[in-house]
Scaffold this motif. Structure first.
Motif, PDB file in Angstrom:
ATOM      1  N   ALA A  43       0.833  -1.209   0.000  1.00  0.00           N
ATOM      2  CA  ALA A  43       0.000   0.000   0.000  1.00  0.00           C
ATOM      3  C   ALA A  43       0.869   1.262   0.000  1.00  0.00           C
ATOM      4  N   THR A  46       2.402   1.662  -3.416  1.00  0.00           N
ATOM      5  CA  THR A  46       1.387   2.121  -4.379  1.00  0.00           C
ATOM      6  C   THR A  46       1.119   3.607  -4.216  1.00  0.00           C
ATOM      7  N   TYR A 149      -6.653   5.698   0.180  1.00  0.00           N
ATOM      8  CA  TYR A 149      -5.448   5.613   1.008  1.00  0.00           C
ATOM      9  C   TYR A 149      -5.617   6.347   2.331  1.00  0.00           C
ATOM     10  N   ILE A 231      -6.003  -3.274  -2.494  1.00  0.00           N
ATOM     11  CA  ILE A 231      -4.964  -2.644  -3.317  1.00  0.00           C
ATOM     12  C   ILE A 231      -4.826  -3.363  -4.655  1.00  0.00           C
ATOM     13  N   THR A 234      -7.287  -2.022  -6.835  1.00  0.00           N
ATOM     14  CA  THR A 234      -6.857  -0.676  -7.230  1.00  0.00           C
ATOM     15  C   THR A 234      -5.878  -0.745  -8.384  1.00  0.00           C
TER      16      THR A 234
END
Length: 381
Positions: A43, A46, A149, A231, A234
């Motif tokens: 995460a 990213t 996020y 994620i 995503t």
């Protein structure tokens, strides 16, 4: 001070003390499982690269930092930014105004107007690219940074607090058990028996607190894990957005290429237009270096030009098998190895080759030879 506020301050103080003790190695730390740690790392990675890609894409689409700041301010104020010409549109308008000033009937003025119109079309395509990219690419990236996020960060912070609460409860339980053991060793009088009971109750209370905090920690860890596992979704969504961005760029560059190709073809007709607009006879040299440069560029890629631009002297030379001396009117840079570069005022030998385009001759200078455009030459008697 309200009672609830005081309790929160005590909890915050306790967490701060536990965090400090863990950093100093004076307290045990509950470690997250490897899978959750990997998800947290993914995460963070990213988020880091999404921010970099988003910011650099904004720079690519709008190189002017002042314009980007203005757009950011208007976006935060929820107001529409004033419409302004972009760089291609502004250049195109300047060219059109200059062409009208010089005269649309002149070769240079007409060329400026055509170039200006093309630049304006490129500016329109640029606006479409920016708009499409903002909707299909930048907005999803920004939504992740400012939405998903932030939620992950909030839940991760709660998980950290639950972990600190659990560690603090474990520390209190450990201390209570140590105190209970010491009290049992000093069991020599009635007061000490009361002390043992007190510590036994403290141990029971601490064990209950550990069970509660462990349950809360596990529940928060599961919530955080579910969010972090999103994620992967995503990434899949951002991949689709990236594909849309690439397609928008392909459309933009294809439009620009077609616009410039059409412009180049239009400029290829300017030799005859230039002569008719300026009412010059077929034997008079072209006086404008800039107009001739435009002709040279067009001639290199569009070799077939109307025979009306060929003078009677050149026609006779092409009909014969002989050669003539010619003076170079303007500098010319060869476009490829089959052409001969020229310097203004030098004298070269020219002759025709069967099958050669009507607006070209073969030129020789010493041991060098190559094709030369006839509009750069003046035949000598």
């Amino acid at each position: 001070m309200p009672a609830g506020c005081g309790v929160r301050m005590l909890w915050a103080w306790g967490r701060a003390c536990t965090f400090t003790e863990e950093k100093l190695g004076q307290a045990e730390k509950t470690e997250l499982d490897a899978h959750l740690e990997n998800l947290l790392s993914k995460a963070e990675c990213t988020k880091l690269w999404t921010e970099k890609i988003m910011k650099q894409t904004e720079v690519l689409l709008q190189p002017n930092p002042n314009a980007r700041i203005e757009e950011f301010v208007y976006e935060k104020l929820d107001r529409k930014a004033p419409s302004r010409m972009n760089n291609p549109e502004l250049l195109g308008q300047y060219m059109i105004d200059a062409g009208n000033e010089f005269g649309p009937g002149t070769a240079y003025g007409n060329a400026l107007i055509k170039c200006g119109e093309t630049q304006k079309r490129i500016g329109t395509a640029d606006r479409e690219l920016i708009q499409t990219s903002a909707i299909n690419f930048l907005t999803p990236l920004r939504n992740f940074i400012e939405g998903d996020y932030k939620t992950i960060t909030k839940e991760r912070k709660l998980l950290q607090n639950k972990r600190l609460d659990l560690d603090a409860a474990k520390t209190r339980l450990k201390k209570a058990k140590v105190a209970e053991a010491r009290a049992a060793q000093l069991n020599t009088s009635q007061p000490e028996e009361n002390n043992i009971m007190i510590w036994a109750e403290e141990v029971t209370k601490s064990e209950q607190e550990v069970r509660i905090t462990q349950s809360e920690f596990d529940r928060q860890a599961e919530i955080t894990r579910l969010l972090l596992e999103g994620i992967s979704s995503t990434h899949a969504h951002h991949l689709r957005c990236l594909t849309d961005f690439v397609e928008a760029q392909m459309t933009y560059y294809a439009q620009c290429y077609q616009y410039m190709l059409d412009l180049q073809k239009q400029l290829g007709s300017f030799p005859s237009t230039f002569r008719s607009n300026n009412n010059q006879s077929s034997s008079t040299p072209v006086p404008s270096v800039s107009a001739s440069s435009v002709l040279a560029s067009a001639s290199a890629s569009l070799p077939s030009v109307s025979n009306s631009v060929v003078t009677s002297g050149f026609s006779e030379l092409k009909a014969s098998s002989g050669s003539r001396k010619a003076r170079v009117l303007y500098d010319y840079d060869a476009a490829n190895s089959s052409e001969l570069s020229l310097l203004a005022d030098e004298v070269i030998t020219v002759y025709s080759v069967p099958g050669m385009d009507s607006d070209w001759l073969m030129g020789e200078r010493g041991n060098q030879k190559g094709k030369v455009p006839i509009t750069y030459l003046e035949l000598l008697n």
